[in-house]
Design an enzyme around this catalytic site. Sequence first.
Site, mmCIF file in Angstrom:
data_model
loop_
_atom_site.group_PDB
_atom_site.id
_atom_site.type_symbol
_atom_site.label_atom_id
_atom_site.label_comp_id
_atom_site.label_asym_id
_atom_site.label_seq_id
_atom_site.Cartn_x
_atom_site.Cartn_y
_atom_site.Cartn_z
ATOM 1 N N SER C 77 0.802 -1.236 0.000
ATOM 2 C CA SER C 77 0.000 0.000 0.000
ATOM 3 C C SER C 77 0.827 1.276 0.000
ATOM 4 C CB SER C 77 -0.946 0.021 1.200
ATOM 5 O OG SER C 77 -1.996 -0.885 0.988
ATOM 6 N N LYS C 80 0.549 3.272 -3.019
ATOM 7 C CA LYS C 80 -0.583 4.166 -3.284
ATOM 8 C C LYS C 80 -0.124 5.627 -3.287
ATOM 9 C CE LYS C 80 -3.962 0.987 -1.276
ATOM 10 N NZ LYS C 80 -4.606 0.540 -0.019
ATOM 11 N N TYR C 204 -2.091 -1.971 -10.650
ATOM 12 C CA TYR C 204 -2.154 -1.815 -9.198
ATOM 13 C C TYR C 204 -1.355 -2.907 -8.492
ATOM 14 C CZ TYR C 204 -3.850 -1.752 -4.440
ATOM 15 O OH TYR C 204 -3.905 -1.729 -3.069
ATOM 16 N N TYR C 256 -4.273 3.032 7.369
ATOM 17 C CA TYR C 256 -5.489 2.227 7.368
ATOM 18 C C TYR C 256 -6.479 2.781 8.393
ATOM 19 C CZ TYR C 256 -2.577 -1.062 4.747
ATOM 20 O OH TYR C 256 -1.744 -1.650 3.833
ATOM 21 N N VAL C 274 1.048 -3.734 4.031
ATOM 22 C CA VAL C 274 0.929 -4.992 4.779
ATOM 23 C C VAL C 274 2.205 -5.811 4.783
ATOM 24 C CG1 VAL C 274 -1.559 -5.297 4.582
ATOM 25 C CG2 VAL C 274 -0.054 -6.120 2.755
#
Lengths: 331, 331, 331, 331
Positions: C77, C80, C204, C256, C274
Amino acid sequence: MEVVQQDTQIRFNNHEHSRKIKAWVQDNRTYANLGKCANYIPALERANPSQLGICIIGSNGSMVKMGDFDTAFTLQSISKVIGFIAACIDYGISYVLERVDVEPTGDAFNSIIRLEVHKPGRPFNPMINAGAITVASLLGGRNPVEKVESILLLIERIVGRYPTINEEVFHSEWQTAHRNRALAYYLKEMGFLDCTVEEALEVYLKQCSIEVTTEDVAMIGLVLANDGYHPIRKEQIFSKEVARLTKALMVTCGMYNASGKFAAFVGIPAKSGVSGGILAAIPPRGRSGDSPFMDGCGIGIYGPAIDEFGNSVAGVMLLKQISREWDFNIF
Amino acid sequence: MEVVQQDTQIRFNNHEHSRKIKAWVQDNRTYANLGKCANYIPALERANPSQLGICIIGSNGSMVKMGDFDTAFTLQSISKVIGFIAACIDYGISYVLERVDVEPTGDAFNSIIRLEVHKPGRPFNPMINAGAITVASLLGGRNPVEKVESILLLIERIVGRYPTINEEVFHSEWQTAHRNRALAYYLKEMGFLDCTVEEALEVYLKQCSIEVTTEDVAMIGLVLANDGYHPIRKEQIFSKEVARLTKALMVTCGMYNASGKFAAFVGIPAKSGVSGGILAAIPPRGRSGDSPFMDGCGIGIYGPAIDEFGNSVAGVMLLKQISREWDFNIF
Amino acid sequence: MEVVQQDTQIRFNNHEHSRKIKAWVQDNRTYANLGKCANYIPALERANPSQLGICIIGSNGSMVKMGDFDTAFTLQSISKVIGFIAACIDYGISYVLERVDVEPTGDAFNSIIRLEVHKPGRPFNPMINAGAITVASLLGGRNPVEKVESILLLIERIVGRYPTINEEVFHSEWQTAHRNRALAYYLKEMGFLDCTVEEALEVYLKQCSIEVTTEDVAMIGLVLANDGYHPIRKEQIFSKEVARLTKALMVTCGMYNASGKFAAFVGIPAKSGVSGGILAAIPPRGRSGDSPFMDGCGIGIYGPAIDEFGNSVAGVMLLKQISREWDFNIF
Amino acid sequence: MEVVQQDTQIRFNNHEHSRKIKAWVQDNRTYANLGKCANYIPALERANPSQLGICIIGSNGSMVKMGDFDTAFTLQSISKVIGFIAACIDYGISYVLERVDVEPTGDAFNSIIRLEVHKPGRPFNPMINAGAITVASLLGGRNPVEKVESILLLIERIVGRYPTINEEVFHSEWQTAHRNRALAYYLKEMGFLDCTVEEALEVYLKQCSIEVTTEDVAMIGLVLANDGYHPIRKEQIFSKEVARLTKALMVTCGMYNASGKFAAFVGIPAKSGVSGGILAAIPPRGRSGDSPFMDGCGIGIYGPAIDEFGNSVAGVMLLKQISREWDFNIF
């Protein structure tokens, strides 16, 4: 257009009932103006929105057909009923209900919210897309072709004709099934699919694309009305338990988000599809002595102009009138 | 305990049916072990969880009572049915349905989510608390006492006795009604209440606290079964349209979040309460020639040990057996 | 393990700061016991949960590396952030924010509910999967390879090394991406994807599989800390507006569902993955005169044992201590 | 209107900064046309929508006031910040955070959904109504009057004047607080309220009705900017930990559902109210050498025309310009 058919099994219906149905079809056809054809794929959009047709088949074999009864249309969500029955035949009710619950939701047919909120719960019922895709995945057969075959053969046993899949419709559905793919991948992650997502979708979208007429649908309704027994072929197609369960599901969840209103004001086990078809099953009963079809009947309706919920506008109004006039309300 | 009663209107029932019911009550009483009494207020917690009683009254006036049939209990959510009927009598179906929809939800009885997501929609149905409080607020009467009176008088017309409100239960409910107050204030803000929040809650919680026995409940069920007609008093209490609509609501929403399962496996219009009561209405029908109560009947059940959904565990099992054995399933 | 590195650009850091970091890494490593490695794919599951490493690079080029700083891990992540910056570079902030909002949600990273409730709204922010997949789809490039290339080249410009994609991780992610596929098909239906679902997912999942070390991540953090300016390469990589917006997003949505708690108790713009990586950017400021890195710094952390929210347990505790001891809290 | 004030503590501000603020207030006042005053109670509806005023107080005591800086307005949601600080002072952060989380939600300020979905979770943060009512209930004091007193005294310590409660506003709020009552009863049922619902609401609605001017609000912002230390009174009002936590909450949740956008484009810890007030705290920092208020400042803004999210339209635009021109963005 009026047709009264007869063969060794299907007998003439009396003229008065035909006359009434003819008038009701004419009267309710005007409600089609309030809806419009589904337009997410070309084949559905091309339908003639002013059409309305019906076929009623009684347990004694009498049949009434009226209006645009012979227009072919695809089952769409009506196939959820057949798929559910086929799965129950193959695996038994208990096994199927481990994968899909039988509770109504009030959510839209393609809603995904409840799967997340109630995680890791089963799809709420087999009449919403999430449940129907789950059921499609567990149908008997080692691959999509065999799984769809189990539905086609069940229909053949009931209507006496091996139905065809409308390949144009299937192709269009396949191309535009983003939302169903979203649901199916969600189900896959949660472990509810017995096959791959693409296989489950192939089965589901092919069953939606099976082409029928109101007579086919009426015959399916007739067998449901008679608790799985085919009064014309004189054969038990599926068990009474499956039939009762299926009719209960039709009442609580069969008419999309208007199921409650349909139960409240029409009161007949029914399942609709966005193509404008409606499957209805009138169980035998002895309430009013002068109604026709006292031994139960199956009804198939086609009226492609649908309302905001996805139900045939004129079809629902026609069923409402029939239910009121002939006291078909089961409650 | 077995009672077969007779008076000028209520006749003996035949012995074989009584004998069967007696055995079924004994058999299903053991299921009470799987549940427990509601414990949010003392009066409900004090109930004897092993009790199970039933009263069945046929359209011809025959009656069977068995087990703990004479234990008094409060209507709780069963009152939602009476309140809805009373409102429809006072204002007509159309007016009532402007304030409350008739769609099942799949949410818990005291859920508030859907009101927010579907804002500014009506409560989804009168069988969930949000809908029942809305209905309570619009009952005829200028104040809470008069509004409750309209329910009490309706019950009196049906059961022939002016019922009492269990003040201890009402007082406890009033003290602990935080969630219902939350719902009611939400409804007030959205403009669905015809009176103040406190008035609506007083009406709703008093109707929940009305004390009855299985015989009272069976009599209410009998009138519903007969489409609003009281076959013993020979009087139309409410219209056929209201009766059909109410029974449809009972099927789609009557048994809390297990309504779908109850429809699927029992198939009887019914409404439960957390006190352990169940109201059931069996419409007349001619399906199987050898069943009793062919002309329809009302059933009242009491079994205070409830399951996770809020339904009497033993009561549901007893109804399931009766439905299967005597073919009471309406589908 | 301690490394103090020097080259023409990266200079020795003073010994006291190194000594402190060394102690803090040792102290906080024990918190790893409270977490466990992500186990949905083998490559992540194989990580050594007791590892903890950090690299800090100051605006003046000083660097501290400690513990397991040289273990390679995939961005997950954290990518992102890079993807969002790359999209803003290619198309401008306005264009990107037409497709994805910048509001925190409180929902799980892979939640689909909000998309349905807020239909037809944009994904809430680019730090949740729905938003990140949307951003991936609109990256510059005519195909997935070119789109990923735009991210790889951006990283190369910052870290001075063309990064590699861990093909094993990508392959595993691709196989298990049911939930992401569900999200992507949902987004496709709603019209938010600029390419096919499979293409968006390829981009992605490849960006998630880019392999880095803590030093790479620290260098990215350093450029963010300096508002898009690379103080070592002396080059403006992206605009101050993009940098500020990205850091704001990291604070409100970067950790998160624990983003609020992290802002409240650590107070540093950060983004976790993660795999156990954390990217942090400490803007320059003059609050306390005796803290190191007064001109801002970037931090890369690796600690693969993650908590229930998906954040490195020991990594968060280490950052919390550093923030408290050196007054890095931006509030 | 321009005021440059001086007393023993508050010193003249230099003319150039005043001149700029004057121009910016004039320029941004026109944005008020895009909003409108809150209209749910008469007192708010009566406000003059074209007003815009600001007060900035620097850590060195300098002050700039411009426009409609002296119009009195009620704190409304700005009081959530004061209430949270007061509760933390009385009971410590740990105790308070057992009752209310610090996560942003993306839901509307008066949403109830999340409480049900995340049952039995705490309210998500003290900046939404559910969290603020919870905090109000646990304030020090044996009754509502004492609880409100703890907020009034905290404000007095900061602004040097015991504030008054606008009784008309409180009365109107009390009459129309259906939604807040719904939230409060929900919270009560879940066990989050330390007092009765009516008491918690009295506290909450009275704190919302506290009357202030932009100078009061600026002074509160100044203390927050200085980590709880009052630079003019030279007194630590609350701890640095409480101040940092509060500013983090303001960034992640302070501007209703536009908090993310405000963080992204303005980048200042701020809290708004539907009365049109905005509280902002600019921490000291040394980023750009030529900006004023390098040691931090507090800002109070009043502009009663609010947008769809509940934030002062002109006030947000004014803060955005100030942040950009003077580099107040904390990221």
